[in-house]
Write a protein that holds these residues in place. Structure first.
Motif, PDB file in Angstrom:
ATOM      1  N   TRP A  65       0.817  -1.213   0.000  1.00  0.00           N
ATOM      2  CA  TRP A  65       0.000   0.000   0.000  1.00  0.00           C
ATOM      3  C   TRP A  65       0.853   1.266   0.000  1.00  0.00           C
ATOM      4  CZ3 TRP A  65      -5.016  -0.290  -1.002  1.00  0.00           C
ATOM      5  CH2 TRP A  65      -5.669  -1.514  -0.799  1.00  0.00           C
ATOM      6  N   VAL A  66       2.011   1.198   0.626  1.00  0.00           N
ATOM      7  CA  VAL A  66       2.915   2.351   0.599  1.00  0.00           C
ATOM      8  C   VAL A  66       3.383   2.627  -0.818  1.00  0.00           C
ATOM      9  CG1 VAL A  66       5.108   3.294   1.421  1.00  0.00           C
ATOM     10  CG2 VAL A  66       3.649   1.957   2.977  1.00  0.00           C
ATOM     11  N   LEU A  67       3.739   1.554  -1.523  1.00  0.00           N
ATOM     12  CA  LEU A  67       4.153   1.709  -2.925  1.00  0.00           C
ATOM     13  C   LEU A  67       3.014   2.257  -3.768  1.00  0.00           C
ATOM     14  CD1 LEU A  67       6.255   1.282  -5.150  1.00  0.00           C
ATOM     15  CD2 LEU A  67       5.406  -1.082  -5.382  1.00  0.00           C
ATOM     16  N   LEU A  68       1.790   1.817  -3.473  1.00  0.00           N
ATOM     17  CA  LEU A  68       0.634   2.330  -4.211  1.00  0.00           C
ATOM     18  C   LEU A  68       0.493   3.844  -3.997  1.00  0.00           C
ATOM     19  CD1 LEU A  68      -1.959   1.966  -5.875  1.00  0.00           C
ATOM     20  CD2 LEU A  68      -3.153   1.449  -3.735  1.00  0.00           C
ATOM     21  N   GLY A  69       0.647   4.285  -2.736  1.00  0.00           N
ATOM     22  CA  GLY A  69       0.525   5.717  -2.469  1.00  0.00           C
ATOM     23  C   GLY A  69       1.600   6.532  -3.164  1.00  0.00           C
ATOM     24  N   MET A  70       2.845   6.052  -3.124  1.00  0.00           N
ATOM     25  CA  MET A  70       3.947   6.777  -3.759  1.00  0.00           C
ATOM     26  C   MET A  70       3.799   6.807  -5.279  1.00  0.00           C
ATOM     27  SD  MET A  70       5.816   7.904  -1.298  1.00  0.00           S
ATOM     28  CE  MET A  70       7.358   8.308  -2.122  1.00  0.00           C
ATOM     29  N   SER A  71       3.464   5.660  -5.853  1.00  0.00           N
ATOM     30  CA  SER A  71       3.309   5.612  -7.316  1.00  0.00           C
ATOM     31  C   SER A  71       2.090   6.417  -7.760  1.00  0.00           C
ATOM     32  CB  SER A  71       3.189   4.163  -7.782  1.00  0.00           C
ATOM     33  OG  SER A  71       2.079   3.523  -7.169  1.00  0.00           O
ATOM     34  N   GLY A  72       1.008   6.397  -6.954  1.00  0.00           N
ATOM     35  CA  GLY A  72      -0.158   7.207  -7.294  1.00  0.00           C
ATOM     36  C   GLY A  72       0.156   8.690  -7.282  1.00  0.00           C
ATOM     37  N   LEU A  73       0.914   9.117  -6.251  1.00  0.00           N
ATOM     38  CA  LEU A  73       1.318  10.517  -6.189  1.00  0.00           C
ATOM     39  C   LEU A  73       2.181  10.893  -7.389  1.00  0.00           C
ATOM     40  CD1 LEU A  73       1.294  13.129  -4.493  1.00  0.00           C
ATOM     41  CD2 LEU A  73       3.355  12.283  -3.344  1.00  0.00           C
ATOM     42  N   PHE A  74       3.079   9.993  -7.778  1.00  0.00           N
ATOM     43  CA  PHE A  74       3.967  10.258  -8.908  1.00  0.00           C
ATOM     44  C   PHE A  74       3.182  10.376 -10.219  1.00  0.00           C
ATOM     45  CE2 PHE A  74       6.462   8.498 -12.434  1.00  0.00           C
ATOM     46  CZ  PHE A  74       7.502   9.410 -12.474  1.00  0.00           C
ATOM     47  N   THR A  75       2.274   9.426 -10.485  1.00  0.00           N
ATOM     48  CA  THR A  75       1.522   9.453 -11.751  1.00  0.00           C
ATOM     49  C   THR A  75       0.584  10.653 -11.826  1.00  0.00           C
ATOM     50  OG1 THR A  75      -0.072   7.926 -10.741  1.00  0.00           O
ATOM     51  CG2 THR A  75       1.652   6.976 -12.127  1.00  0.00           C
ATOM     52  N   ILE A  76      -0.022  11.014 -10.688  1.00  0.00           N
ATOM     53  CA  ILE A  76      -0.912  12.179 -10.706  1.00  0.00           C
ATOM     54  C   ILE A  76      -0.128  13.457 -10.988  1.00  0.00           C
ATOM     55  CG2 ILE A  76      -2.300  13.658  -9.185  1.00  0.00           C
ATOM     56  CD1 ILE A  76      -3.513  11.169  -7.998  1.00  0.00           C
ATOM     57  N   TRP A  77       1.052  13.585 -10.374  1.00  0.00           N
ATOM     58  CA  TRP A  77       1.901  14.737 -10.667  1.00  0.00           C
ATOM     59  C   TRP A  77       2.284  14.778 -12.141  1.00  0.00           C
ATOM     60  CZ3 TRP A  77       3.616  19.216  -8.756  1.00  0.00           C
ATOM     61  CH2 TRP A  77       3.372  19.493  -7.421  1.00  0.00           C
ATOM     62  N   CYS A  78       2.618  13.635 -12.693  1.00  0.00           N
ATOM     63  CA  CYS A  78       3.021  13.583 -14.106  1.00  0.00           C
ATOM     64  C   CYS A  78       1.868  13.977 -15.028  1.00  0.00           C
ATOM     65  CB  CYS A  78       3.517  12.183 -14.466  1.00  0.00           C
ATOM     66  SG  CYS A  78       5.154  11.781 -13.792  1.00  0.00           S
ATOM     67  N   LEU A  79       0.700  13.368 -14.825  1.00  0.00           N
ATOM     68  CA  LEU A  79      -0.418  13.587 -15.746  1.00  0.00           C
ATOM     69  C   LEU A  79      -1.040  14.969 -15.566  1.00  0.00           C
ATOM     70  CD1 LEU A  79      -2.174  10.093 -15.709  1.00  0.00           C
ATOM     71  CD2 LEU A  79      -0.585  11.023 -17.382  1.00  0.00           C
ATOM     72  N   LEU A  80      -1.334  15.353 -14.318  1.00  0.00           N
ATOM     73  CA  LEU A  80      -1.942  16.664 -14.102  1.00  0.00           C
ATOM     74  C   LEU A  80      -0.988  17.804 -14.462  1.00  0.00           C
ATOM     75  CD1 LEU A  80      -3.949  16.267 -10.755  1.00  0.00           C
ATOM     76  CD2 LEU A  80      -4.831  16.409 -13.089  1.00  0.00           C
ATOM     77  N   GLY A  81       0.280  17.626 -14.150  1.00  0.00           N
ATOM     78  CA  GLY A  81       1.255  18.660 -14.505  1.00  0.00           C
ATOM     79  C   GLY A  81       1.396  18.818 -16.005  1.00  0.00           C
ATOM     80  N   ALA A  82       1.463  17.682 -16.721  1.00  0.00           N
ATOM     81  CA  ALA A  82       1.563  17.755 -18.180  1.00  0.00           C
ATOM     82  C   ALA A  82       0.323  18.398 -18.779  1.00  0.00           C
ATOM     83  CB  ALA A  82       1.766  16.352 -18.752  1.00  0.00           C
ATOM     84  N   ALA A  83      -0.854  18.056 -18.227  1.00  0.00           N
ATOM     85  CA  ALA A  83      -2.090  18.659 -18.723  1.00  0.00           C
ATOM     86  C   ALA A  83      -2.093  20.172 -18.494  1.00  0.00           C
ATOM     87  CB  ALA A  83      -3.295  18.013 -18.051  1.00  0.00           C
ATOM     88  N   ALA A  84      -1.610  20.610 -17.327  1.00  0.00           N
ATOM     89  CA  ALA A  84      -1.567  22.047 -17.029  1.00  0.00           C
ATOM     90  C   ALA A  84      -0.622  22.780 -17.967  1.00  0.00           C
ATOM     91  CB  ALA A  84      -1.148  22.257 -15.571  1.00  0.00           C
ATOM     92  N   VAL A  85       0.534  22.173 -18.244  1.00  0.00           N
ATOM     93  CA  VAL A  85       1.503  22.805 -19.143  1.00  0.00           C
ATOM     94  C   VAL A  85       0.924  22.914 -20.556  1.00  0.00           C
ATOM     95  CG1 VAL A  85       3.766  22.564 -20.215  1.00  0.00           C
ATOM     96  CG2 VAL A  85       3.488  22.087 -17.779  1.00  0.00           C
ATOM     97  N   LEU A  86       0.302  21.838 -21.033  1.00  0.00           N
ATOM     98  CA  LEU A  86      -0.293  21.866 -22.377  1.00  0.00           C
ATOM     99  C   LEU A  86      -1.424  22.875 -22.463  1.00  0.00           C
ATOM    100  CD1 LEU A  86      -0.381  18.064 -23.299  1.00  0.00           C
ATOM    101  CD2 LEU A  86       1.261  19.792 -24.038  1.00  0.00           C
ATOM    102  N   GLN A  87      -2.206  22.993 -21.401  1.00  0.00           N
ATOM    103  CA  GLN A  87      -3.299  23.976 -21.401  1.00  0.00           C
ATOM    104  C   GLN A  87      -2.753  25.398 -21.472  1.00  0.00           C
ATOM    105  OE1 GLN A  87      -6.415  22.982 -21.566  1.00  0.00           O
ATOM    106  NE2 GLN A  87      -7.407  24.981 -21.451  1.00  0.00           N
ATOM    107  N   LEU A  88      -1.655  25.651 -20.781  1.00  0.00           N
ATOM    108  CA  LEU A  88      -1.042  26.977 -20.831  1.00  0.00           C
ATOM    109  C   LEU A  88      -0.448  27.277 -22.203  1.00  0.00           C
ATOM    110  CD1 LEU A  88       0.756  27.090 -17.343  1.00  0.00           C
ATOM    111  CD2 LEU A  88      -1.293  28.348 -18.032  1.00  0.00           C
ATOM    112  N   LEU A  89      -0.007  26.235 -22.904  1.00  0.00           N
ATOM    113  CA  LEU A  89       0.623  26.431 -24.211  1.00  0.00           C
ATOM    114  C   LEU A  89      -0.380  26.428 -25.365  1.00  0.00           C
ATOM    115  CD1 LEU A  89       3.817  24.182 -23.852  1.00  0.00           C
ATOM    116  CD2 LEU A  89       3.686  26.675 -23.773  1.00  0.00           C
TER     117      LEU A  89
END
Length: 369
Positions: A65-89
């Protein structure tokens, strides 16, 4: 003459601005990544990727479950951050072709994933465990390979989504053009009949009516736009009313109640004029004493409400007479706004009322539906 000239210049200027705004609203390859539906889809996709990664790493029996939390945090940062950057561009991408936009989006997303990966390595070692952080190049390479595959699938989906939206937009424009082509000859036919009745009794008024009709067509009916601002739609109706007033004289009276509606509110083009035409043809014209056409336009809770009310003869079948225009307007509103729009007709106590309701939008925000 000077006021008329200024009015025509103002109408032409507004029409050119409206056309430029509508033409600039092109379908984007990126799509609307800031909408609630898109954000929900991104979060769900990130969660599924985190669960898949955790299952592959630890298995179901020893689910970490710890790995799930860390990997979930990582993937959300990757996807939401990329979406925000693309929206700004998106404003930058709007000036580029689809191929260039796709390529730059791919590169930008990979760069963002690489930055998040490096930050995650530092945070996991130096931030949480107070250990000396050493850059892990192989781990970064593995994540970039996986990200490349997923981005390739995502870009393919974005391309297919773009094609679907373009087909939908083309179909929408075709339906709107077909509906416009049905109502414009009907308007021209009735207007010419009104002018012909003036030629023998009031040639001066007939000449003025012809000039109004020419200006009216030049300013509005040659435009292929699906929406116009309220100021232009009202000007169209006022020109038509001036033609009919020259024929009916004091029998036709108009009561405008639209002070609560701003001029830059967008409305479907040729929405109000057919309703006024029906009010005159099937109501005022059939009454010896004439009557008042009441036009009310307002905004209520984010919805534009337009009502036209007129007296009718006691035993006249106005429903049949209004059928063509009413069905046309109902179809156009449904095409542009879907279930959000409503169009109703009712008769009571010698009055006939039609009411159109649709979402309020400024012209700068309106799409061609």
């Amino acid at each position: 003459m000077l006021c008329e000239y200024k009015s025509r210049v103002g109408a032409v200027s507004r029409r050119q601005q409206n056309e430029a705004q509508l033409n600039s609203q092109q379908v984007s390859f990126i799509g609307n990544l800031s909408s609630p539906q898109s954000l929900l889809l991104i979060v769900l996709l990130a969660s599924l990727l985190a669960i898949l990664f955790t299952v592959l790493k630890s298995g179901l029996q020893n689910f970490d479950w710890v790995l799930l939390g860390m990997s979930g945090l990582f993937t959300i940062w990757c996807l939401l951050g990329a979406a925000a950057v693309l929206q700004l561009l998106k404003p930058v991408f709007a000036q580029m072709t689809t191929a260039v936009t796709a390529g730059l989006s791919f590169v930008v997303c990979l760069i963002w994933v690489a930055c998040v990966t490096v930050f995650a390595q530092w945070f996991a070692r130096g931030g949480l465990q107070n250990e000396v952080w050493l850059f892990d190049g192989w781990a970064l390479a593995e994540i970039l390979v996986v990200a490349t595959i997923l981005l390739g699938v995502g870009m393919r989906y974005a391309y297919l989504s773009l094609q679907y939206r373009l087909r939908e937009q083309s179909s929408l424009h075709a339906r709107l053009d077909a509906l416009h082509s049905r109502i414009r000859p009907h308007f021209l036919f009735n207007t010419l009949n009104s002018i012909s009745s003036l030629i023998s009794v009031a040639p001066d008024k007939a000449e003025q009516a012809v000039e109004d009709l020419a200006a009216l067509f030049r300013a509005n009916l040659q435009s292929g736009m699906s929406v116009v601002c309220w100021a232009d739609e009202r000007e169209l109706c006022e020109r038509y009313l001036r033609i009919e007033h020259a024929r009916l004289d004091e029998r036709l009276r108009v009561d405008w109640q639209d002070s609560d509606l701003s001029n830059d509110i967008s409305v479907p083009s040729l929405l109000l004029q057919p309703l006024i035409e029906n009010a005159i043809t099937h109501g005022i014209q059939r009454l010896q004493e004439g009557g008042v056409v009441s036009i009310r336009a307002r905004v209520v809770e984010g919805m534009v409400e337009i009502e036209v009310q007129n007296p009718v003869p006691e035993f006249a079948d106005v429903v049949e007479g209004n059928g063509i225009a009413s069905d046309n307007i109902r179809l156009r509103l449904q095409t542009l706004f879907g279930d959000q729009a409503r169009f109703t007709c009712q008769r009571s106590e010698g009055q006939y009322q039609v009411r159109a309701v649709f979402p309020m939008k400024k012209l700068t925000q309106a799409a061609s539906a």
